[in-house]
Scaffold this motif. Structure first.
Motif, mmCIF file in Angstrom:
data_model
loop_
_atom_site.group_PDB
_atom_site.id
_atom_site.type_symbol
_atom_site.label_atom_id
_atom_site.label_comp_id
_atom_site.label_asym_id
_atom_site.label_seq_id
_atom_site.Cartn_x
_atom_site.Cartn_y
_atom_site.Cartn_z
ATOM 1 N N SER A 114 57.037 56.379 22.061
ATOM 2 C CA SER A 114 56.534 56.022 23.393
ATOM 3 C C SER A 114 55.232 55.234 23.296
ATOM 4 C CB SER A 114 56.327 57.302 24.212
ATOM 5 O OG SER A 114 55.757 56.999 25.455
ATOM 6 N N LEU A 115 54.342 55.653 22.390
ATOM 7 C CA LEU A 115 53.068 54.969 22.203
ATOM 8 C C LEU A 115 53.268 53.527 21.751
ATOM 9 C CD1 LEU A 115 49.932 55.145 22.044
ATOM 10 C CD2 LEU A 115 50.228 55.921 19.684
ATOM 11 N N VAL A 116 54.167 53.313 20.794
ATOM 12 C CA VAL A 116 54.430 51.967 20.279
ATOM 13 C C VAL A 116 54.986 51.079 21.391
ATOM 14 C CG1 VAL A 116 55.851 50.617 18.675
ATOM 15 C CG2 VAL A 116 54.704 52.701 17.893
ATOM 16 N N ARG A 117 55.903 51.599 22.179
ATOM 17 C CA ARG A 117 56.472 50.817 23.284
ATOM 18 C C ARG A 117 55.395 50.427 24.295
ATOM 19 N NH1 ARG A 117 62.054 51.277 22.926
ATOM 20 N NH2 ARG A 117 62.750 53.009 21.614
ATOM 21 N N LYS A 118 54.513 51.373 24.602
ATOM 22 C CA LYS A 118 53.414 51.082 25.545
ATOM 23 C C LYS A 118 52.471 50.032 24.974
ATOM 24 C CE LYS A 118 53.423 55.601 27.770
ATOM 25 N NZ LYS A 118 52.747 56.908 27.869
ATOM 26 N N ARG A 119 52.210 50.116 23.671
ATOM 27 C CA ARG A 119 51.326 49.126 23.045
ATOM 28 C C ARG A 119 51.933 47.733 23.091
ATOM 29 N NH1 ARG A 119 49.373 52.616 17.913
ATOM 30 N NH2 ARG A 119 47.631 53.643 18.942
ATOM 31 N N ILE A 120 53.216 47.633 22.820
ATOM 32 C CA ILE A 120 53.874 46.321 22.862
ATOM 33 C C ILE A 120 53.711 45.709 24.249
ATOM 34 C CG2 ILE A 120 56.120 45.146 22.797
ATOM 35 C CD1 ILE A 120 56.890 47.171 20.547
ATOM 36 N N VAL B 241 58.016 44.482 12.964
ATOM 37 C CA VAL B 241 57.253 43.540 12.145
ATOM 38 C C VAL B 241 57.155 42.194 12.865
ATOM 39 C CG1 VAL B 241 57.272 42.217 9.978
ATOM 40 C CG2 VAL B 241 57.779 44.671 9.959
ATOM 41 N N VAL B 242 58.270 41.719 13.383
ATOM 42 C CA VAL B 242 58.305 40.423 14.084
ATOM 43 C C VAL B 242 57.462 40.485 15.361
ATOM 44 C CG1 VAL B 242 59.827 38.834 15.326
ATOM 45 C CG2 VAL B 242 60.524 39.738 13.111
ATOM 46 N N LEU B 243 57.570 41.576 16.114
ATOM 47 C CA LEU B 243 56.789 41.721 17.347
ATOM 48 C C LEU B 243 55.291 41.811 17.043
ATOM 49 C CD1 LEU B 243 59.078 44.116 19.396
ATOM 50 C CD2 LEU B 243 58.437 41.773 20.012
ATOM 51 N N ALA B 244 54.933 42.550 16.011
ATOM 52 C CA ALA B 244 53.516 42.663 15.645
ATOM 53 C C ALA B 244 52.955 41.282 15.317
ATOM 54 C CB ALA B 244 53.345 43.603 14.457
ATOM 55 N N ARG B 245 53.688 40.514 14.537
ATOM 56 C CA ARG B 245 53.246 39.168 14.177
ATOM 57 C C ARG B 245 53.112 38.288 15.425
ATOM 58 N NH1 ARG B 245 57.084 37.709 10.139
ATOM 59 N NH2 ARG B 245 56.098 39.262 8.829
ATOM 60 N N ALA B 246 54.090 38.355 16.318
ATOM 61 C CA ALA B 246 54.060 37.543 17.540
ATOM 62 C C ALA B 246 52.899 37.950 18.451
ATOM 63 C CB ALA B 246 55.386 37.672 18.290
ATOM 64 N N LEU B 247 52.507 39.222 18.399
ATOM 65 C CA LEU B 247 51.403 39.723 19.229
ATOM 66 C C LEU B 247 50.055 39.586 18.526
ATOM 67 C CD1 LEU B 247 53.231 42.880 20.583
ATOM 68 C CD2 LEU B 247 52.359 40.987 21.988
ATOM 69 N N ASP B 248 50.045 38.964 17.348
ATOM 70 C CA ASP B 248 48.838 38.738 16.561
ATOM 71 C C ASP B 248 48.133 40.052 16.222
ATOM 72 O OD1 ASP B 248 47.083 37.164 15.138
ATOM 73 O OD2 ASP B 248 45.710 36.910 16.833
ATOM 74 N N THR B 249 48.922 41.008 15.769
ATOM 75 C CA THR B 249 48.390 42.284 15.298
ATOM 76 C C THR B 249 49.131 42.650 14.030
ATOM 77 O OG1 THR B 249 47.788 44.528 15.979
ATOM 78 C CG2 THR B 249 49.956 43.745 16.685
ATOM 79 N N SER B 250 48.822 43.795 13.464
ATOM 80 C CA SER B 250 49.524 44.234 12.261
ATOM 81 C C SER B 250 50.467 45.375 12.615
ATOM 82 C CB SER B 250 48.522 44.711 11.203
ATOM 83 O OG SER B 250 47.910 45.912 11.620
ATOM 84 N N ASP C 265 50.588 48.132 11.043
ATOM 85 C CA ASP C 265 49.759 49.343 10.974
ATOM 86 C C ASP C 265 49.078 49.627 12.309
ATOM 87 O OD1 ASP C 265 50.417 49.724 8.341
ATOM 88 O OD2 ASP C 265 48.525 48.945 7.549
ATOM 89 N N GLN C 266 48.513 48.590 12.933
ATOM 90 C CA GLN C 266 47.829 48.798 14.210
ATOM 91 C C GLN C 266 48.815 49.127 15.325
ATOM 92 O OE1 GLN C 266 45.545 45.146 14.383
ATOM 93 N NE2 GLN C 266 43.700 46.230 13.756
ATOM 94 N N LEU C 267 49.995 48.577 15.234
ATOM 95 C CA LEU C 267 51.001 48.823 16.262
ATOM 96 C C LEU C 267 51.489 50.266 16.228
ATOM 97 C CD1 LEU C 267 52.358 47.109 18.471
ATOM 98 C CD2 LEU C 267 54.183 46.629 16.858
ATOM 99 N N VAL C 268 51.604 50.856 15.041
ATOM 100 C CA VAL C 268 52.147 52.215 14.934
ATOM 101 C C VAL C 268 51.069 53.271 14.667
ATOM 102 C CG1 VAL C 268 54.412 51.402 14.176
ATOM 103 C CG2 VAL C 268 52.697 52.037 12.473
ATOM 104 N N GLU C 269 49.806 52.861 14.623
ATOM 105 C CA GLU C 269 48.721 53.804 14.360
ATOM 106 C C GLU C 269 48.697 54.895 15.426
ATOM 107 O OE1 GLU C 269 44.147 53.116 13.237
ATOM 108 O OE2 GLU C 269 44.747 52.261 15.158
ATOM 109 N N THR C 270 48.586 56.130 14.969
ATOM 110 C CA THR C 270 48.545 57.241 15.921
ATOM 111 C C THR C 270 47.111 57.511 16.320
ATOM 112 O OG1 THR C 270 48.425 58.850 14.131
ATOM 113 C CG2 THR C 270 50.623 58.359 15.007
#
Length: 196
Positions: free
Chosen positions: A10-16, A57-66, A68-73
């Motif tokens: 849920s956290l990852v989806r909200k971050r995206i 991985v593709v979404l993180a790159r497109a959002l200019d993040t890593s 690790d930052q996308l899935v960091e708890t």
């Protein structure tokens, strides 16, 4: 799936979604940048599609993040206490986002050394800000006066030393891993050379 896994999902989806909205992008714009379909992205954001590592991985790159930052708890240790170092009681805080980096608060009372042989060089990079008083930075054959609220940044491969000017000063420094090691080795060398 455990409750913890569900919370991370849920956290990852909200971050995206939050990162997309912060960029001012529509679903279509992010989908185009990530080379996924708009419907796939919509289902990822609203929890109707499984999160796949390759898509993250593709979404993180497109959002200019890593990734690790996308899935960091989220962690409970937001506030940290310093460790006290050395006889002058310098304080050091590690920076979690960049392992190996640390923030150091130091009170200086001695002036910068007069002898060029006392300047040290080591791998790394440093940044410092004077929070009270005035400091002197010797950098190679140059001398800089750094007053309260002024900052300096320099590669530590240049021979350097910092001291107080006209009375005590307090600085906050940020050291990368190599610079921190260089200073620790320098302190160990100074201690070894002192008579007991």
């Amino acid at each position: 799936m455990t409750q913890e896994d569900g919370e991370l999902d849920s956290l990852v989806r909200k971050r995206i979604r939050a990162l997309r909205v912060a960029q001012g992008w529509s679903l279509e714009e992010l989908a185009t940048r990530a080379r996924v379909s708009q419907s796939t992205l919509s289902r990822i954001e609203n929890g109707q599609r499984r999160l796949a590592l390759d898509q993250l991985v593709v979404l993180a790159r497109a959002l200019d993040t890593s990734l690790d930052q996308l899935v960091e708890t989220a962690t409970d240790d937001v506030v940290t206490n310093p460790t006290i170092e050395g006889p002058q009681g310098g304080m050091r805080w590690p920076i979690k986002a960049e392992p190996g980096m640390s923030v150091v608060r130091q009170r200086m009372t001695s002036p910068a050394p007069d002898s060029p042989s006392r300047l040290r060089a080591h791998p790394g990079r440093e940044w410092l800000v004077v929070i009270s008083g005035t400091a002197t930075l010797l950098l190679g054959n140059r001398r800089f006066r750094i007053e309260t609220n002024q900052a300096a940044e320099f590669p530590t491969m240049l021979p350097h030393a910092i001291g107080a000017e006209g009375g005590p000063c307090e600085i906050i420094g940020i050291f990368d891993r190599d610079a921190r090691r260089g200073h620790q080795r320098g302190q160990d060398t100074e201690k070894a050379g002192r008579p007991d």
